[in-house]
Write an enzyme that holds these catalytic residues in place. Structure first.
Site, short mmCIF file in Angstrom:
data_model
loop_
_atom_site.label_atom_id
_atom_site.label_comp_id
_atom_site.label_asym_id
_atom_site.label_seq_id
_atom_site.Cartn_x
_atom_site.Cartn_y
_atom_site.Cartn_z
N PRO A 12 12.69 55.97 56.54
CA PRO A 12 12.99 55.16 57.69
C PRO A 12 13.38 53.83 57.64
O PRO A 12 13.62 53.15 58.47
CB PRO A 12 11.79 55.38 58.41
N ASP A 35 24.48 54.65 55.13
CA ASP A 35 24.40 54.27 56.72
C ASP A 35 23.96 53.01 56.91
O ASP A 35 23.27 52.36 56.22
CB ASP A 35 23.64 55.50 57.09
N LYS A 57 27.65 54.98 61.33
CA LYS A 57 28.05 55.01 62.64
C LYS A 57 26.83 54.83 63.39
O LYS A 57 26.05 55.29 63.28
CB LYS A 57 28.33 56.69 62.57
N MET A 172 17.42 59.74 68.91
CA MET A 172 18.43 59.10 69.52
C MET A 172 18.34 59.25 70.95
O MET A 172 19.11 59.77 71.71
CB MET A 172 19.81 59.73 68.87
#
Length: 240
Positions: A12, A35, A57, A172
């Site tokens: 994380p 990322d 992204k 998300m």
């Protein structure tokens, strides 16, 4: 000579949660494609001279397409080096891992998958709770809060998600949770069901917010901010 790709779960965000194998691959890498959520202090573990490529992204920001990420991955591997594809959390959970694996398979490039600590496990640990509990929550389910279009997926199994004896983790979730909460209540889940919003898990600015699913939905309807987050709800939070 074709190179080799290691898909590394970065956890994380806390570098102390890297596995020993993940750390070894980072220290040996010639190229690291990372990322946004797998950057910061994690990249401090990379040896000097390693090529770092940001392919992250993020919703609402200009980002490379998945096709471009696949192309860069294959191009770097084709040069014969040791390539690390660094993904946040565990790359096998909503990390689009399958698309990158398929591209490598088609190109005949070898790879390995090194699992990481999921943000779901890290959030539960930070909150001081387990994800399961005998006779209270025997099942854990992971879902994503948005589909390919960014909206809440239409094919969710609402009967399963409204199960009052399961722990549910929504990845998300922030933009679509008000709609999801309304659908959960309509499916029979009590609006007072306890929930946890975990933001920036594993980082110095980590924030945990306990509420009900209805309370979180109301709060998020007023604005979500940009911090990466997930939401846990279910009976296990009744004891927290």
């Amino acid at each position: 000579m074709t190179g080799f790709v290691s898909f590394v779960g970065a956890g994380p965000g806390d570098p102390e949660l890297l596995t020993l194998k993940a750390l070894a691959r980072l220290e040996a890498a010639d190229v690291v494609l990372f990322d946004d959520l797998a950057s910061g202090p994690i990249l401090d573990r990379v040896r000097p001279g390693t090529t770092l490529v940001n392919v992250g992204k993020r919703a609402g920001r200009q980002s490379p397409s998945q096709a471009e990420v696949n192309r860069q991955l294959m191009d770097h591997a084709a040069k014969g080096g040791r390539v690390v594809r660094l993904k946040s959390g565990d790359s096998g959970i909503f990390g689009r891992l399958e698309e990158e694996i398929e591209a490598l398979r088609i190109a005949g490039i070898g790879f390995e998958i090194i699992p990481g600590v999921s943000s779901a496990s890290a959030a539960a640990a930070a909150a001081g709770i387990p994800l399961t509990r005998r006779a209270l929550s025997r099942r854990v389910q992971f879902i994503t809060g948005h589909g390919a279009t960014g909206a809440l997926p239409n094919d969710l199994n609402m009967a399963a998600l409204a199960d009052s004896e399961a722990t549910t983790v929504v990845f998300m979730p922030k933009r679509t949770f008000p709609e999801l909460a309304a659908r959960l209540v309509a499916a029979g889940l009590p609006p007072q069901t306890r929930a946890l919003l975990a933001e920036n898990v594993g980082r110095a600015d980590q924030r945990l917010t306990r509420n009900s699913i209805a309370g979180l939905a109301d709060a998020l309807a007023g604005g979500v901010g940009s911090a990466p987050a997930l939401i846990l709800y279910g009976p296990i939070l009744e004891e927290a």
